[in-house]
Design a protein around this motif. Structure first.
Motif, mmCIF file in Angstrom:
data_model
loop_
_atom_site.group_PDB
_atom_site.id
_atom_site.type_symbol
_atom_site.label_atom_id
_atom_site.label_comp_id
_atom_site.label_asym_id
_atom_site.label_seq_id
_atom_site.Cartn_x
_atom_site.Cartn_y
_atom_site.Cartn_z
ATOM 1 N N GLY A 453 37.059 42.667 40.723
ATOM 2 C CA GLY A 453 37.427 41.312 41.124
ATOM 3 C C GLY A 453 37.743 41.142 42.602
ATOM 4 N N TYR A 472 37.861 42.400 36.447
ATOM 5 C CA TYR A 472 36.721 42.434 35.538
ATOM 6 C C TYR A 472 37.108 43.373 34.383
ATOM 7 N N SER B 147 35.032 33.937 47.749
ATOM 8 C CA SER B 147 35.012 34.196 46.307
ATOM 9 C C SER B 147 33.749 33.603 45.719
ATOM 10 N N LYS B 284 34.557 37.100 41.971
ATOM 11 C CA LYS B 284 34.762 38.257 42.853
ATOM 12 C C LYS B 284 35.139 37.772 44.254
ATOM 13 N N THR B 286 35.773 38.872 48.183
ATOM 14 C CA THR B 286 35.460 39.911 49.163
ATOM 15 C C THR B 286 36.190 39.648 50.475
#
Lengths: 500, 292
Positions: A453, A472, B147, B284, B286
């Motif tokens: 994540g 995740y 994200s 996700k 980063t």
């Protein structure tokens, strides 16, 4: 062989050169009562059973205060207070006013930041440098960030309007007590929910100081309630029929039990669970910077970090050089009094956690990994663990797959980018990962493929209230932070604008 | 096997099989279930899939995961649109199949049309939801922080009992538009249009394994899917309380995401939109360094 002719540099000597004069932070700003009660409906109230437990300073093994233990009866009382506050007050409070309460709380936290940082260190064992420079600034920032969201929710989710979920039951861990409370409370309150929160049993005190702040902020009674206690209290809270949502941060094992307990109910939930993050170092990485990042990744907060970089994946070509530098840097780390401003690694949070870590040290050696620890002295009282490396680790070793939650780093090597990705993803967890390289394209390539994540490139363990965080796979579900962190606390209904 | 239209020649009936990994095999178990029309006439001996078929389907879906998620949103959209074209072209056949399961002609035509439209709707989302749900986050440190949604992985879809085509299409489309791969359990009573839907997908350049279709008994096939350790999510719409509790308990094994769709009816445009895609995404974040 040509290789053996190359002389390795002499080992660095640290003896004497790294003796710092003590620089202890004063505990004067912290006034503690002998006993702390539950915080329900805006008041401190005794536990119905009269039971209490001590909160121990893990650096001295001395009790700081006793704390009331909430039973199922007390949890019920807290949930009823939260329900009443939700229906009677908080759901009717104008969003902008909700926001202003949160701004107020953020300000009060900033004002009492030094006191709270010291208490966080006394009760939890983390270095004062971290609680002062990381935890507390982030706590205030989190409230500030979500305060502003309260009256802007219509802009967050296109085509949808939001309504609060209701009463949230929240259970938080002991590694970042106030910060985890902020992560849970701020978005829940901003979106119009009321809360019953249970802190971890070893770190209740800063949460109960936060209760004072909540009183000072004149937050309507019952909007936030704190029930202190251990696992039974938490179980009573998540199983309570009167809550609409569960938010849990803690171990994957407990998270799975909670998920199971919620099966078949209408309760919503988010879980932020364990991790076994890979910190991947490529040969083109800035080596010294990467060594610092690895140190921060695993030894920050004694390794009591769910997203800790607990697996070091080294490209084979730089492994020897990197490990030498890493060991040298580990020798300089100061383990000891968490209140000393020079301390790098504080006390392990509890006796139980120290036993868990020691268990894994034995397991690692038994499985064939070789143990390396720095040679620093340890205080005689308190719970301590030297910074630790496991070398010669195989992917199947338990120290390479299971969360240890301590200052223990397992080192593995790889040759190709694909191998690194495969190894990084080869655990049931998926919370975070680190990529170290000078090549931007490689950051994106590897970052894309990590099933995690949060991806940190040429950095590690960075947090920000605007930056979503969460796992995740078996590291959990749901995000905390930023716009995405609102989602767990709202019901989305179609807005009139969304109609076609 | 009644000859519906042609009185002069014997109709060639279709053998309904499973759709696994881009092929149409029979169940390894050799078992069948009789599927009859409303009057009790035999329509087909559909496959009664086994636990092993479930496992094979998950293996196929896992194998297709990385490649499918790596396709561009534009490409996934093209394939979904192609599926809509194929479905439109075969609407007669689907109408006939739905009629045989008890729908009136008008109902059947309406369901096929709505299914085509739903595929078109999600074809369009395949390269857009990323911008709706992705964010650039204004962090305080010198990092470019962003994200993005990423596919959750292998998704089990338990099709609705009613609307055997539209319900299935409405659950499959957001899953694969978002880069997931799927193992679908067709409606137990009306499985035929699901398999024919597989033919539509197969003819749309959808890579093998991205969607896999099983027919059979729900009570037999749900447990091996809900307890499978390599399944990342499960979407359902009408599990009864007991089934739902079991599925959610099984989900605790590897923390599968369980998504319960709650449409008031599948025809409503409430069912549309990017949120069913988001349900099957992981966000996700980063942190990319910014130089001095």
């Amino acid at each position: 062989m040509a290789k053996s002719r190359k002389k390795s540099p002499p080992p660095l000597q640290f003896k004497g050169a790294w003796d710092y004069a003590p620089a202890p932070e004063s505990t004067d700003p912290v006034q503690l009562k002998d006993h702390y009660e539950l915080f329900i409906d805006g008041q401190f109230v005794p536990a119905s059973s009269g039971n209490a437990f001590p909160s121990v300073n893990p650096a001295t093994e001395k009790s700081l205060a006793t704390v009331s233990e909430a039973s199922a009866k007390d949890v019920n009382r807290a949930v009823r207070a939260a329900r009443k506050a939700y229906e009677g007050v908080w759901s009717k409070t104008k969003p902008a006013e909700r926001g202003k309460y949160l701004f107020r709380i953020a300000r009060l936290i900033q004002e009492r930041s030094r006191e709270l940082a010291i208490l966080e260190t006394m009760d939890g064992g983390k270095p004062i440098r971290e609680s002062r420079d990381v935890d507390l600034p982030l706590v205030a920032a989190h409230f500030f960030h979500y305060a502003g969201w309260a009256d802007k929710l219509d802009y967050a989710f296109p085509g949808k309007t939001t309504t609060p979920v209701g009463v949230a039951g929240q259970v938080i861990p002991w590694n970042f007590p106030l910060l985890m409370a902020a992560w849970k409370l701020a978005p829940a309150l901003a979106t119009g929910n009321t809360v019953v929160l249970k802190p971890a049993e070893t770190t209740s005190l800063s949460i109960l100081k936060l209760a004072e702040i909540i009183q000072d902020a004149d937050l309507p009674p019952g909007v936030v309630n704190f029930v202190t206690g251990a696992g039974d209290t938490g179980a009573a809270l998540v199983r309570h029929k009167g809550i609409d949502k569960v938010a849990f941060t803690g171990s994957t094992e407990v998270g799975k039990n909670i998920r199971k307990a919620l099966a078949g109910t209408e309760k919503r939930f988010t879980l932020e669970l364990g991790g076994k993050a890979a910190n991947v170092i490529f040969e083109d990485a800035p080596i010294d910077q990467a060594v610092e990042g690895v140190i921060n990744g695993i030894f920050f907060n004694q390794g009591h970090v769910c997203c800790a970089g607990s697996r070091l994946l080294l490209q084979e070509s730089i492994a020897d050089l990197f490990l030498r530098k890493l060991k040298d840097r580990m020798e300089t780390l100061i383990v000891g009094d968490p209140l000393d401003k020079n301390t790098d690694i504080g006390a392990i949070n509890s006796k139980e956690q120290l036993q868990t870590i020691k268990k894994y040290l034995r397991i690692g050696e038994k499985e064939g990994a070789s143990l390396h620890q720095s040679s620093c002295p340890l205080p005689t009282k308190g719970y301590w663990c030297r910074p630790t490396l496991f070398l010669d680790v195989a992917q199947s070793h338990r120290v390479a797959t299971e969360e240890i939650f301590g200052p223990v780093l397992s080192v593995l090597t790889f040759r190709t980018v694909d191998e690194a990705i495969q190894m990084a993803n080869n655990v049931p967890y998926g919370l975070s990962g680190g990529v170290w390289t000078d090549k931007g394209s490689k950051i994106f390539r590897v970052g894309n493929e990590l099933r995690a994540g949060v991806v940190w490139a040429n950095t590690f363990n960075k947090f920000d209230p605007t930056s979503p965080f969460g796992g995740y796979k078996e590291s959990g579900m749901g995000r905390e932070g930023g716009l995405h962190g609102l989602l767990p606390y709202v019901e989305l209904t179609r807005s009139a604008k969304g109609k076609r | 096997m009644k000859n519906a239209k042609d009185k002069d020649r014997l109709q060639v009936a279709k053998t309904y099989k499973l759709y696994l990994g881009g092929a149409f095999p029979r169940t390894e178990s050799g078992r069948t279930i009789k599927v009859t029309d409303a009057k009790g006439n035999l329509l087909a001996n559909a496959c009664r899939a086994s636990r092993k078929d479930c496992r094979e389907a998950v293996v196929a879906a896992r194998g297709a995961c990385r490649g499918w998620a790596a396709r561009s949103g534009y490409n996934r959209g093209q394939i979904l649109y192609r599926a809509a074209e194929m479905l439109e072209g075969r609407s007669e056949q689907f109408t006939e199949e739905l009629r045989s399961s008890g729908a009136t002609s008008a109902q059947a035509r309406r369901e096929v049309a709505a299914s085509v439209d739903r595929l078109v709707h999600y074809a369009g989302w395949a390269d857009k939801y990323q911008q709706v749900f992705g964010t650039v986050n204004p962090v305080a440190s010198s990092h470019f922080n962003f994200s993005l949604p990423e596919a959750t992985g292998v998704v089990v879809i338990i099709a609705s009992r009613d609307a055997p085509l539209l319900g299935l299409a409405s659950m499959v489309a957001p899953a694969i538009a978002g880069g997931n791969t799927a193992v679908c359990l067709a409606s137990e009573s009306f499985p035929l249009s699901a398999i024919t839907f597989g033919e539509v997908l197969h003819a749309s350049d959808l890579p093998g394994g991205v969607v896999n279709l099983l027919t059979g008994q729900r009570d037999e096939l749900i447990p091996p899917l809900s307890s499978h350790m390599d399944v990342n999510a499960l979407v359902h719409v009408d599990l009864d309380d007991k089934e739902r509790k079991q599925v959610e308990e099984d989900a605790a094994l590897n923390l599968k995401r369980i998504i319960r769709r709650k449409p008031s009816n599948w025809f409503s445009d409430e069912v549309d939109g990017p949120y069913p895609i988001l349900d099957l995404q992981e966000i996700k974040t980063t942190w990319h360094p910014i130089g001095q």
